[in-house]
Design a protein around this motif. Structure first.
Motif, PDB file in Angstrom:
ATOM      1  N   ARG A 179       0.899  -1.268   0.095  1.00 13.60           N
ATOM      2  CA  ARG A 179       0.099   0.001  -0.175  1.00 13.60           C
ATOM      3  C   ARG A 179       0.858   1.344   0.038  1.00 13.60           C
ATOM      4  O   ARG A 179       0.778   2.127  -0.630  1.00 13.60           O
ATOM      5  N   ALA A 180       2.079   1.216   0.874  1.00 11.53           N
ATOM      6  CA  ALA A 180       2.713   2.403   0.824  1.00 11.53           C
ATOM      7  C   ALA A 180       3.464   2.737  -0.547  1.00 11.53           C
ATOM      8  O   ALA A 180       3.779   3.674  -0.828  1.00 11.53           O
ATOM      9  N   LEU A 181       4.043   1.503  -1.036  1.00 20.84           N
ATOM     10  CA  LEU A 181       4.630   1.595  -2.335  1.00 20.84           C
ATOM     11  C   LEU A 181       3.806   2.351  -3.519  1.00 20.84           C
ATOM     12  O   LEU A 181       4.191   3.142  -4.249  1.00 20.84           O
ATOM     13  N   ALA A 182       2.406   1.822  -3.402  1.00 24.04           N
ATOM     14  CA  ALA A 182       1.391   2.226  -4.423  1.00 24.04           C
ATOM     15  C   ALA A 182       1.225   3.856  -4.143  1.00 24.04           C
ATOM     16  O   ALA A 182       1.242   4.722  -4.990  1.00 24.04           O
ATOM     17  N   ASP A 183       1.345   4.160  -2.817  1.00 24.60           N
ATOM     18  CA  ASP A 183       0.898   5.637  -2.481  1.00 24.60           C
ATOM     19  C   ASP A 183       2.046   6.502  -2.897  1.00 24.60           C
ATOM     20  O   ASP A 183       1.945   7.487  -3.379  1.00 24.60           O
ATOM     21  N   GLU A 184       3.254   5.885  -2.488  1.00 24.37           N
ATOM     22  CA  GLU A 184       4.608   6.607  -2.849  1.00 24.37           C
ATOM     23  C   GLU A 184       4.737   7.048  -4.511  1.00 24.37           C
ATOM     24  O   GLU A 184       5.142   8.036  -4.998  1.00 24.37           O
ATOM     25  N   THR A 185       4.587   5.861  -5.127  1.00 30.32           N
ATOM     26  CA  THR A 185       4.811   6.146  -6.587  1.00 30.32           C
ATOM     27  C   THR A 185       3.499   6.562  -7.417  1.00 30.32           C
ATOM     28  O   THR A 185       3.759   6.986  -8.486  1.00 30.32           O
ATOM     29  N   VAL A 205      15.466 -15.785  -1.632  1.00 32.43           N
ATOM     30  CA  VAL A 205      14.487 -14.853  -2.505  1.00 32.43           C
ATOM     31  C   VAL A 205      13.124 -15.581  -2.422  1.00 32.43           C
ATOM     32  O   VAL A 205      13.213 -16.639  -3.009  1.00 32.43           O
ATOM     33  N   THR A 206      12.195 -15.232  -1.672  1.00 30.82           N
ATOM     34  CA  THR A 206      10.859 -15.621  -1.550  1.00 30.82           C
ATOM     35  C   THR A 206       9.765 -15.006  -2.158  1.00 30.82           C
ATOM     36  O   THR A 206       8.432 -15.342  -2.420  1.00 30.82           O
ATOM     37  N   GLY A 207       9.977 -13.920  -2.814  1.00 33.17           N
ATOM     38  CA  GLY A 207       9.220 -13.065  -3.445  1.00 33.17           C
ATOM     39  C   GLY A 207       9.602 -11.983  -4.097  1.00 33.17           C
ATOM     40  O   GLY A 207      10.899 -11.709  -4.248  1.00 33.17           O
ATOM     41  N   ALA A 208       8.792 -11.142  -4.949  1.00 32.77           N
ATOM     42  CA  ALA A 208       9.219  -9.782  -5.500  1.00 32.77           C
ATOM     43  C   ALA A 208       7.964  -8.822  -5.272  1.00 32.77           C
ATOM     44  O   ALA A 208       6.945  -9.025  -5.358  1.00 32.77           O
ATOM     45  N   ILE A 209       8.466  -7.548  -5.253  1.00 31.39           N
ATOM     46  CA  ILE A 209       7.509  -6.809  -5.093  1.00 31.39           C
ATOM     47  C   ILE A 209       7.819  -5.404  -6.072  1.00 31.39           C
ATOM     48  O   ILE A 209       9.046  -5.218  -6.318  1.00 31.39           O
ATOM     49  N   GLY A 210       6.687  -5.066  -6.829  1.00 32.57           N
ATOM     50  CA  GLY A 210       7.034  -4.048  -7.883  1.00 32.57           C
ATOM     51  C   GLY A 210       6.177  -3.081  -8.147  1.00 32.57           C
ATOM     52  O   GLY A 210       5.011  -3.119  -7.454  1.00 32.57           O
ATOM     53  N   VAL A 211       6.375  -2.179  -9.125  1.00 27.28           N
ATOM     54  CA  VAL A 211       5.285  -1.174  -9.588  1.00 27.28           C
ATOM     55  C   VAL A 211       5.285  -1.594 -11.183  1.00 27.28           C
ATOM     56  O   VAL A 211       6.130  -1.786 -11.911  1.00 27.28           O
ATOM     57  N   SER A 212       4.019  -1.343 -11.558  1.00 25.89           N
ATOM     58  CA  SER A 212       3.576  -1.595 -13.020  1.00 25.89           C
ATOM     59  C   SER A 212       2.635  -0.242 -13.453  1.00 25.89           C
ATOM     60  O   SER A 212       2.085   0.176 -12.570  1.00 25.89           O
ATOM     61  N   GLY A 213       2.935   0.065 -14.640  1.00 26.11           N
ATOM     62  CA  GLY A 213       2.091   1.542 -15.100  1.00 26.11           C
ATOM     63  C   GLY A 213       2.271   1.582 -16.568  1.00 26.11           C
ATOM     64  O   GLY A 213       3.046   0.966 -17.245  1.00 26.11           O
ATOM     65  N   PRO A 214       1.546   2.591 -17.061  1.00 23.33           N
ATOM     66  CA  PRO A 214       1.360   2.715 -18.324  1.00 23.33           C
ATOM     67  C   PRO A 214       2.766   3.270 -19.067  1.00 23.33           C
ATOM     68  O   PRO A 214       3.440   4.090 -18.042  1.00 23.33           O
ATOM     69  N   ALA A 215       3.157   2.933 -20.021  1.00 26.90           N
ATOM     70  CA  ALA A 215       4.648   3.368 -20.624  1.00 26.90           C
ATOM     71  C   ALA A 215       4.807   4.973 -20.813  1.00 26.90           C
ATOM     72  O   ALA A 215       5.805   5.399 -20.422  1.00 26.90           O
ATOM     73  N   TYR A 216       3.656   5.708 -20.884  1.00 28.65           N
ATOM     74  CA  TYR A 216       3.731   7.056 -21.150  1.00 28.65           C
ATOM     75  C   TYR A 216       3.886   7.721 -19.935  1.00 28.65           C
ATOM     76  O   TYR A 216       4.557   9.051 -19.961  1.00 28.65           O
ATOM     77  N   ARG A 217       3.611   7.008 -18.716  1.00 27.50           N
ATOM     78  CA  ARG A 217       4.029   7.804 -17.432  1.00 27.50           C
ATOM     79  C   ARG A 217       5.123   7.082 -16.867  1.00 27.50           C
ATOM     80  O   ARG A 217       6.033   7.773 -16.404  1.00 27.50           O
ATOM     81  N   MET A 218       5.389   5.736 -17.045  1.00 27.82           N
ATOM     82  CA  MET A 218       6.537   5.088 -16.403  1.00 27.82           C
ATOM     83  C   MET A 218       7.509   4.807 -17.588  1.00 27.82           C
ATOM     84  O   MET A 218       7.897   3.762 -18.059  1.00 27.82           O
ATOM     85  N   ALA A 219       8.061   5.993 -17.979  1.00 28.72           N
ATOM     86  CA  ALA A 219       9.068   5.854 -19.374  1.00 28.72           C
ATOM     87  C   ALA A 219      10.309   5.394 -18.748  1.00 28.72           C
ATOM     88  O   ALA A 219      10.526   5.350 -17.428  1.00 28.72           O
ATOM     89  N   PRO A 220      11.092   4.810 -19.620  1.00 29.78           N
ATOM     90  CA  PRO A 220      12.219   4.113 -19.406  1.00 29.78           C
ATOM     91  C   PRO A 220      13.026   4.964 -18.440  1.00 29.78           C
ATOM     92  O   PRO A 220      13.897   4.624 -17.627  1.00 29.78           O
ATOM     93  N   ARG A 244      12.381   6.917 -16.105  1.00 29.28           N
ATOM     94  CA  ARG A 244      11.775   7.177 -14.950  1.00 29.28           C
ATOM     95  C   ARG A 244      11.877   5.818 -14.056  1.00 29.28           C
ATOM     96  O   ARG A 244      11.730   5.908 -12.730  1.00 29.28           O
ATOM     97  N   LEU A 245      12.179   5.001 -14.647  1.00 31.90           N
ATOM     98  CA  LEU A 245      12.396   3.543 -13.993  1.00 31.90           C
ATOM     99  C   LEU A 245      13.423   3.369 -12.896  1.00 31.90           C
ATOM    100  O   LEU A 245      12.930   2.940 -12.111  1.00 31.90           O
ATOM    101  N   PRO A 246      14.573   4.124 -12.932  1.00 34.36           N
ATOM    102  CA  PRO A 246      15.603   3.888 -11.842  1.00 34.36           C
ATOM    103  C   PRO A 246      14.930   4.657 -10.722  1.00 34.36           C
ATOM    104  O   PRO A 246      15.110   4.206  -9.769  1.00 34.36           O
ATOM    105  N   GLU A 247      14.173   5.750 -10.869  1.00 38.66           N
ATOM    106  CA  GLU A 247      13.463   6.221  -9.732  1.00 38.66           C
ATOM    107  C   GLU A 247      12.500   5.474  -9.106  1.00 38.66           C
ATOM    108  O   GLU A 247      12.480   5.165  -7.806  1.00 38.66           O
ATOM    109  N   LEU A 248      11.823   4.808 -10.087  1.00 42.33           N
ATOM    110  CA  LEU A 248      10.672   3.799  -9.264  1.00 42.33           C
ATOM    111  C   LEU A 248      11.532   2.573  -8.639  1.00 42.33           C
ATOM    112  O   LEU A 248      10.904   2.177  -7.756  1.00 42.33           O
ATOM    113  N   ALA A 249      12.363   2.351  -9.478  1.00 47.94           N
ATOM    114  CA  ALA A 249      13.359   1.038  -8.929  1.00 47.94           C
ATOM    115  C   ALA A 249      13.927   1.295  -7.497  1.00 47.94           C
ATOM    116  O   ALA A 249      13.615   0.183  -6.532  1.00 47.94           O
ATOM    117  N   LYS A 250      14.158   2.485  -7.251  1.00 48.21           N
ATOM    118  CA  LYS A 250      14.859   2.719  -5.794  1.00 48.21           C
ATOM    119  C   LYS A 250      13.580   2.640  -5.038  1.00 48.21           C
ATOM    120  O   LYS A 250      13.999   2.030  -3.875  1.00 48.21           O
TER     121      LYS A 250
END
Length: 267
Positions: free
Chosen positions: A106-112, A227-242, A244-250
């Motif tokens: 929830r916090a990751l979704a709110d932050e990004t 490693v037992t799982g993965a947490i990530g962020v996904s979104g439309p390419a026009y807003r999650m442009a390449p 911007r991905l390092p920022e979201l990866a952080k």
């Protein structure tokens, strides 16, 4: 009324299938009996199952070979083995991820502002067990319970990258489905991305799973560092442009570290 279209081969296959199901049922009954009794001999377990002693012995032999039961050599009695503990531990970790992951997701979704997901390995795919939508999320698509390919998703690449080499090679040795024009299907190219995912601490996909969808994900570790799982962020390419991905990866890496700490990982 009998099905007159059945062939002798069909009926033989049905009998083999019924026998297999019965064997599985008996094996589970043995495990349940040992869980209740603590330990038991072959004769006692045969009586519990209502089968001949030789049948109980064969079932115990298979379970012992798989590490699900062990035998006290001096007395000849059987008890639950370490394999059961491994299975129980894996189930407990999934439950822990579900419980501890909710506020982190929830916090990751709110932050990004985007859609955050937590995924775990499910055979040869990643399955999403949690999802939260950020304020900027533009889709109502529900990823919960959806199995997604390991080679074409950010979470899948994280999980694939941290598998034992033998299993990873076996999965990459299969024909990899091309889902979009950007999907990597050559094992060498996928391996390069997996190596980068381990080195960078996160994986990314740029319209590899769905056209117009980008994502990043980071590994979640259990108390023992696995490693037992993965947490990530996904979104439309026009807003999650390449770019911007390092920022979201952080943000994803920080969320993964938080969830890993909640699961007892101290690294």
């Amino acid at each position: 009324m009998a099905n007159t279209t059945d062939t002798p081969q069909d009926r033989a296959e049905e009998r083999r299938h019924a026998g297999s199901v019965q064997s599985v049922d008996r094996a589970v009954s043995v495990l349940e009996s040992l869980a209740r009794l603590g330990e038991a001999g072959v004769t006692e377990l045969a009586d519990e199952l209502g089968v001949h002693k030789s049948t109980a012995f064969r079932i115990l032999g298979v379970l012992e070979h798989r590490g699900l039961v062990e035998q006290e050599k001096e007395r000849g009695k059987y008890f639950l083995g370490a394999g059961v503990l491994r299975l129980a531990g894996a189930a407990a970790i999934r439950l822990d991820i579900s419980q501890e992951g909710q506020p982190v997701c929830r916090a990751l979704a709110d932050e990004t502002g985007e859609t955050a997901n937590i995924a775990v390995l499910d055979g040869d795919a990643a399955v999403n067990i949690m999802q939260a939508r950020g304020p900027a999320a533009v889709t109502a698509f529900n990823w919960l319970g959806r199995r997604t390919p390991l080679h074409a998703t950010a979470s899948g690449k994280v999980l694939l990258a941290h598998l034992p080499q033998e299993r990873r090679d076996a999965l990459l040795g299969r024909k990899l489905a091309r889902l979009t024009g950007n999907t990597l299907t050559a094992p060498t190219a996928v391996r390069e991305q997996l190596t980068a995912a381990v080195a960078d601490g996160f994986a990314r996909t740029v319209e590899e799973f769905e056209t117009g969808l980008n994502a990043v994900a980071a590994p979640v570790r259990a108390y023992d560092g696995a490693v037992t799982g993965a947490i990530g962020v996904s979104g439309p390419a026009y807003r999650m442009a390449p770019e911007r991905l390092p920022e979201l990866a952080k943000a994803a890496v920080a969320a993964a570290a938080d969830l890993s700490r909640r699961l007892g990982y101290g690294g």
